[in-house]
Scaffold this motif. Structure first.
Motif, PDB file in Angstrom:
ATOM      1  N   ALA A 181       0.840  -1.203   0.000  1.00 36.59           N
ATOM      2  CA  ALA A 181       0.000   0.000   0.000  1.00 36.59           C
ATOM      3  C   ALA A 181       0.874   1.252   0.000  1.00 36.59           C
ATOM      4  O   ALA A 181       0.552   2.256  -0.643  1.00 36.59           O
ATOM      5  N   GLN A 182       2.013   1.172   0.701  1.00 37.28           N
ATOM      6  CA  GLN A 182       2.897   2.343   0.784  1.00 37.28           C
ATOM      7  C   GLN A 182       3.394   2.774  -0.597  1.00 37.28           C
ATOM      8  O   GLN A 182       3.601   3.957  -0.855  1.00 37.28           O
ATOM      9  N   HIS A 205       0.248   0.035  -4.323  1.00 38.36           N
ATOM     10  CA  HIS A 205      -0.419  -1.167  -4.806  1.00 38.36           C
ATOM     11  C   HIS A 205      -1.598  -1.534  -3.923  1.00 38.36           C
ATOM     12  O   HIS A 205      -1.638  -1.185  -2.736  1.00 38.36           O
ATOM     13  N   LYS A 206      -2.503  -2.300  -4.490  1.00 44.33           N
ATOM     14  CA  LYS A 206      -3.560  -2.911  -3.685  1.00 44.33           C
ATOM     15  C   LYS A 206      -3.181  -4.383  -3.518  1.00 44.33           C
ATOM     16  O   LYS A 206      -2.446  -4.927  -4.338  1.00 44.33           O
ATOM     17  N   THR A 207      -3.706  -4.993  -2.462  1.00 45.34           N
ATOM     18  CA  THR A 207      -3.446  -6.428  -2.323  1.00 45.34           C
ATOM     19  C   THR A 207      -4.759  -7.196  -2.264  1.00 45.34           C
ATOM     20  O   THR A 207      -5.758  -6.714  -1.717  1.00 45.34           O
ATOM     21  N   CYS A 260      -5.941  -5.431   3.804  1.00 41.89           N
ATOM     22  CA  CYS A 260      -5.884  -5.641   2.354  1.00 41.89           C
ATOM     23  C   CYS A 260      -7.083  -4.965   1.674  1.00 41.89           C
ATOM     24  O   CYS A 260      -8.056  -4.612   2.332  1.00 41.89           O
ATOM     25  N   ALA A 261      -6.992  -4.814   0.347  1.00 34.70           N
ATOM     26  CA  ALA A 261      -8.112  -4.215  -0.396  1.00 34.70           C
ATOM     27  C   ALA A 261      -9.217  -5.236  -0.619  1.00 34.70           C
ATOM     28  O   ALA A 261     -10.401  -4.925  -0.561  1.00 34.70           O
TER      29      ALA A 261
END
Ligand code: AMP
Length: 371
Positions: free
Chosen positions: A34-35, A38-40, A55-56
């Motif tokens: 996220a930093q 990105h999304k996870t 997480c997303a």
């Protein structure tokens, strides 16, 4: 799917990193992802796993659920994993669905089986403990004749944190009939499962190196750390270590050769025994971010978690240089109940994994004291 710029450029900011497993390693990977934008998407059978909070997207399904895996593969740019016991079939199925899985099947296959792992290490010229494959009492006896005593019998698969292992000591031989009993006992202890018998390494200390390799073959290594275990579970990791520069360089060369031989992409943890003469024996490697690399979150500009995300996403690797000395201590079971005093300590970076139940031997968090 994110647009591709170059073969190694898989996930741009805004891309989705799929992670198999939802434990604390996945949680810290998701925060690092996220930093950098990105999304996870976590794939984990347990809805209340530590990564669920950060997480997303999460898919809760068994690792064998092909429909869920197919859907998961469609939503992600690249897939990685937080534990080495992901079923090999899950990784092959995701690959068939068109997903890119990093680190690849080769590293996973070696790391899932202690016998294959040791064979591989020896084939590339890396020293390990003496060992012998064990399938029954007969091969256990043959193994003892080969590696001597004390020796450690470990299951080939699914062992972690000292589980699935037992020690055969010299004293077992003293009493009449004790030898046969001890062998039978050890074999029962590992559940009569395919195992490996290892000669006991009289190490002076244990160290590990966390390293990373990018899709285009760039290798970056963090400083070696000294590890102390308690009841088979990592208790502390300390950096810098007391080992000599020559030993540190040897460890770095070995970690690099393992990364290259596996054509590896991502972060790896390589564990070593250091002998009194400075020689190194590799105990094992983990094809993932590693507990002995947690200190990097607080003592380096780029943590092992961000480094792993960078590598699997096809980004340039970051600088692994250390800006502080550090001692990472795992908070196991009830130890995390001291969170208030730990939070009040100067220079102590507290990490809690959001687990509701503090079972004995369960890793609940860690604290890294930097100076
Ligand atoms: P492992 O599950 O293989 O990582 O083993 C857990 C811990 O047991 C290691 O970190 C060592 O402290 C100890 N150990 C494992 N294998 C050996 C060995 N062959 N000789 C001496 N100690 C060992």
């Amino acid at each position: 799917m994110t647009e591709y710029n170059a073969p190694s450029n898989i996930a741009k900011p805004g891309g989705v990193i799929g992670i198999l497993g939802g434990g604390q390693l996945a949680r810290m990977l998701a925060m690092a992802a996220a930093q950098i934008g990105h999304k996870t998407h976590i794939f984990c059978p347990d809805a209340r796993c530590p990564a669920a909070d950060v997480c997303a997207t999460i898919t809760n399904a068994p690792y064998t659920d092909e429909a869920a895996l197919r859907q998961f593969a469609k939503t992600v740019d690249v897939v990685t994993y937080e534990f080495e016991n992901v079923p090999a079939e899950t990784v092959s199925f995701l690959t068939e669905c068109g997903a890119i899985v990093r680190p690849g099947a080769r590293a996973l296959e070696k790391a899932q089986d202690r016998l294959h792992e040791k064979d591989f290490l020896n084939q590339i010229g890396v020293a390990t403990a003496a060992y012998h494959g064990v399938d029954d009492l007969h091969s256990l006896e043959a193994g003892l004749a080969k590696v001597g005593r004390p020796a450690i019998l470990k299951t080939r698969r699914l062992g972690y944190d000292g589980k699935g292992q037992t020690t055969l000591t010299d004293s077992d031989q003293d009493l009449p009939g004790a030898y046969d009993k001890a062998i039978q006992f050890a074999w029962d202890e590992v559940g009569a499962a395919p195992s490996i018998l290892e000669g006991f390494v009289p190490f002076q200390c244990e160290i590990s190196i966390i390293g990373a390799r990018s899709a285009d073959g760039d290798i970056r290594l963090y400083d070696p750390v000294e590890n102390v275990h308690r009841s088979g579970i990592l208790k502390t990791s300390t950096v810098p270590t007391a080992i000599t520069e020559a030993t540190a360089q040897k460890a770095a060369a070995i970690a690099s050769s393992i990364l290259s031989a596996l054509d590896y992409v991502g972060v790896i943890g390589v564990e070593f025994f250091v002998l009194s003469n400075g020689e190194l024996i590799v105990n094992e490697f983990a094809p993932r971010v590693h507990n002995s690399g947690h200190w990097t979150s607080d003592a380096c500009a780029i943590s092992q978690f961000e480094q792993h995300i960078r590598a699997v996403a096809g980004w340039p690797l970051g600088d692994p240089a250390r800006h502080s000395d550090a001692v990472m201590e795992n908070l196991i079971g009830s130890e995390a109940a001291a969170w208030q005093s730990l939070a009040a300590e100067p220079n102590a970076c507290l990490h809690l994994y959001g687990k509701s139940e503090a079972r004995p031997d369960r890793k609940m968090g860690h604290v890294t004291r930097i100076s």
